[in-house]
Motif scaffolding. Structure first.
Motif, short mmCIF file in Angstrom:
data_model
loop_
_atom_site.label_atom_id
_atom_site.label_comp_id
_atom_site.label_asym_id
_atom_site.label_seq_id
_atom_site.Cartn_x
_atom_site.Cartn_y
_atom_site.Cartn_z
N MET A 154 0.83 -1.20 0.00
CA MET A 154 0.00 0.00 0.00
C MET A 154 0.87 1.26 0.00
N HIS A 155 1.92 1.25 0.81
CA HIS A 155 2.84 2.39 0.87
C HIS A 155 3.51 2.60 -0.49
N PHE A 156 3.93 1.52 -1.12
CA PHE A 156 4.55 1.57 -2.44
C PHE A 156 3.58 2.16 -3.47
N HIS A 157 2.36 1.66 -3.46
CA HIS A 157 1.35 2.13 -4.42
C HIS A 157 1.01 3.60 -4.19
N ASP A 158 1.05 4.03 -2.94
CA ASP A 158 0.78 5.44 -2.64
C ASP A 158 1.89 6.32 -3.19
N CYS A 159 3.14 5.96 -2.90
CA CYS A 159 4.27 6.82 -3.26
C CYS A 159 4.47 6.94 -4.77
N PHE A 160 4.13 5.89 -5.52
CA PHE A 160 4.37 5.91 -6.96
C PHE A 160 3.31 6.71 -7.73
N VAL A 161 2.21 7.05 -7.06
CA VAL A 161 1.17 7.86 -7.70
C VAL A 161 1.01 9.16 -6.91
N ARG A 162 1.45 10.26 -7.47
CA ARG A 162 1.38 11.58 -6.84
C ARG A 162 2.34 11.77 -5.67
N GLY A 163 3.13 10.76 -5.35
CA GLY A 163 4.04 10.87 -4.22
C GLY A 163 3.43 10.33 -2.94
N SER A 174 -13.58 6.85 -3.37
CA SER A 174 -14.22 7.49 -4.52
C SER A 174 -15.45 8.26 -4.05
N THR A 175 -15.83 9.26 -4.83
CA THR A 175 -17.04 10.03 -4.54
C THR A 175 -17.95 9.95 -5.75
N THR A 176 -19.10 10.56 -5.64
CA THR A 176 -20.06 10.55 -6.75
C THR A 176 -19.43 11.12 -8.02
N ASN A 177 -18.59 12.12 -7.85
CA ASN A 177 -18.02 12.81 -9.01
C ASN A 177 -16.59 12.38 -9.35
N ASN A 178 -16.03 11.43 -8.59
CA ASN A 178 -14.64 11.09 -8.84
C ASN A 178 -14.30 9.64 -8.50
N GLN A 179 -13.64 8.97 -9.43
CA GLN A 179 -13.11 7.63 -9.19
C GLN A 179 -11.70 7.78 -8.61
N ALA A 180 -11.53 7.41 -7.36
CA ALA A 180 -10.24 7.55 -6.69
C ALA A 180 -9.29 6.41 -7.04
N GLU A 181 -8.04 6.53 -6.60
CA GLU A 181 -7.02 5.52 -6.90
C GLU A 181 -7.45 4.12 -6.47
N LYS A 182 -8.20 4.04 -5.38
CA LYS A 182 -8.67 2.74 -4.89
C LYS A 182 -9.45 1.96 -5.95
N ALA A 183 -10.09 2.70 -6.87
CA ALA A 183 -10.95 2.06 -7.86
C ALA A 183 -10.18 1.51 -9.06
N ALA A 184 -8.90 1.84 -9.18
CA ALA A 184 -8.09 1.35 -10.30
C ALA A 184 -7.80 -0.14 -10.09
N ILE A 185 -7.74 -0.89 -11.18
CA ILE A 185 -7.57 -2.35 -11.11
C ILE A 185 -6.40 -2.79 -10.23
N PRO A 186 -5.20 -2.19 -10.36
CA PRO A 186 -4.10 -2.66 -9.53
C PRO A 186 -4.32 -2.46 -8.02
N LEU A 215 -6.94 10.20 -8.26
CA LEU A 215 -7.55 9.88 -9.56
C LEU A 215 -7.19 8.46 -10.00
N ALA A 216 -8.20 7.65 -10.23
CA ALA A 216 -7.97 6.27 -10.68
C ALA A 216 -7.20 6.27 -12.00
N SER A 217 -7.43 7.28 -12.82
CA SER A 217 -6.81 7.35 -14.15
C SER A 217 -5.29 7.51 -14.09
N GLU A 218 -4.76 7.94 -12.95
CA GLU A 218 -3.32 8.15 -12.83
C GLU A 218 -2.55 6.91 -12.39
#
Length: 330
Positions: free
Chosen positions: A69-78, A87-99, A159-162
């Motif tokens: 989890m720490h690794f996945h956090d640091c590699f996306v946005r730091g 995630s919210t109604t208007n945004n798919q957060a990183e948690k929603a990305a497949i990896p 952002l899940a897209s990142e």
């Protein structure tokens, strides 16, 4: 003679002082420093360690999950806890990305945060909690311990897209791996050292079954993988199996040791990214050096690279915020 001795002593003391200042400078990189909460929340690290130790002692399998989890956090946005946001109604957060769908252990971060909010409201960031928990979790299972400079603040964007464009994939070759790590300020040694984190934990079949059944799209196997190991894996992972789990370091997946490098050297690394370590002179030399526990530098090297990774893209000072709840912005 006495003057000369004094001169030599002064030179030695000067060199030692210089080294101390260099180390302090490294610890203070990007506004982080050791003991950041010594005045604002003196018991922060002790509380974090106690809660983490309690969880890991009961369920050691959380240790590799928190490290990941720490690794996945640091590699996306730091390292700014964007991976913890829901995630919210208007945004798919990183948690929603497949990896990240298989990330686990958020309840431990939440438990630590709740305790710290009770003790020191609005002081300790979720980003620091994640960095400390990952370190303490590995330490509890008798892995290496490393100093964690603190002072990170929490990001407000997730952002899940990142995720797919920033995380290194298990299918990456050496060129792709080098590029991914270099983009985060990590060198080739950090790459081969942090890959050693695969000494603990498990993986689901889809992360590697292409190597077993359809490597080049012709129903073939990966020629760089030991054929006997392929036969073993085929018994566990049938085509289309998405639920079965396999140890990344067979027989030693609960112990933080050098066995991962022995496995890789025998062409039994589970992922293509593991196998890629044998294709580069620098990483291959490291694999061969570390596979014999006597004289291994892996535990020290891992600690050093984790300190370095923990400083990727941090927010400090007045940037970001200190979240009250780690899964949502204030």
């Amino acid at each position: 003679m006495k003057s000369m001795a004094n001169s030599k002593l002064f030179s030695v003391l000067f060199i030692q002082l210089t080294l101390v200042l260099v180390l302090l400078d490294l610890a203070n990189a990007q506004g982080l420093k050791l003991g950041f909460y010594s005045s604002s929340c003196p018991s922060a690290e002790a509380i974090t360690k106690k809660i983490t130790t309690n969880f890991i002692s009961h369920t050691p399998s959380f240790a590799p999950k928190l490290l990941r989890m720490h690794f996945h956090d640091c590699f996306v946005r730091g390292c700014e806890a964007s991976v913890l946001l829901n995630s919210t109604t208007n945004n798919q957060a990183e948690k929603a990305a497949i990896p990240n769908l298989s990330l686990n252990g958020f309840q431990i971060i939440d438990a630590v945060k709740a305790a710290l909010e009770k003790k020191c409201p609005g002081v300790v960031s979720c980003a620091d909690i994640l960095a400390l928990v990952a370190r303490d979790a590995v330490s509890v299972i008798k892995g290496p311990f490393w100093p964690v400079p603190t002072g990170r603040r929490d990001g407000r964007i997730s952002l899940a897209s990142e995720v797919l464009t920033n995380l290194p994939f298990p299918t990456f070759n050496m060129t792709q791996l080098k590029s991914s790590f270099a983009s985060k300020g990590l060198n080739v040694k950090d790459l081969v050292v942090l890959s050693g984190g695969h000494t603990i934990g498990i993986s689901h079949c889809p992360s590697f079954t292409n190597r077993l059944y359809n490597f080049t799209g012709k129903g073939d196997t990966d020629p760089t993988m030991d054929q006997n190991y392929i036969a073993q894996l085929k018994k566990k992972c049938k085509p289309g199996d998405t639920t079965t789990i396999v140890e990344m370091d067979p027989g030693s997946s609960k112990i933080f040791d050098t066995d991962y490098y022995t496995v890789v050297s025998k062409r039994r690394g589970l992922f293509q990214s593991d196998a890629a370590l044998l294709t580069d002179n620098t990483t291959n030399a490291y694999v061969q050096l570390q596979k014999t526990p006597k004289g291994s530098t892996f535990l020290k090297d891992f600690a050093d690279s984790m300190v370095k990774m923990g400083q990727i893209g941090v927010l400090t000072g007045n940037s970001g915020e200190i979240r009250k709840i780690c899964s949502r912005i204030n």
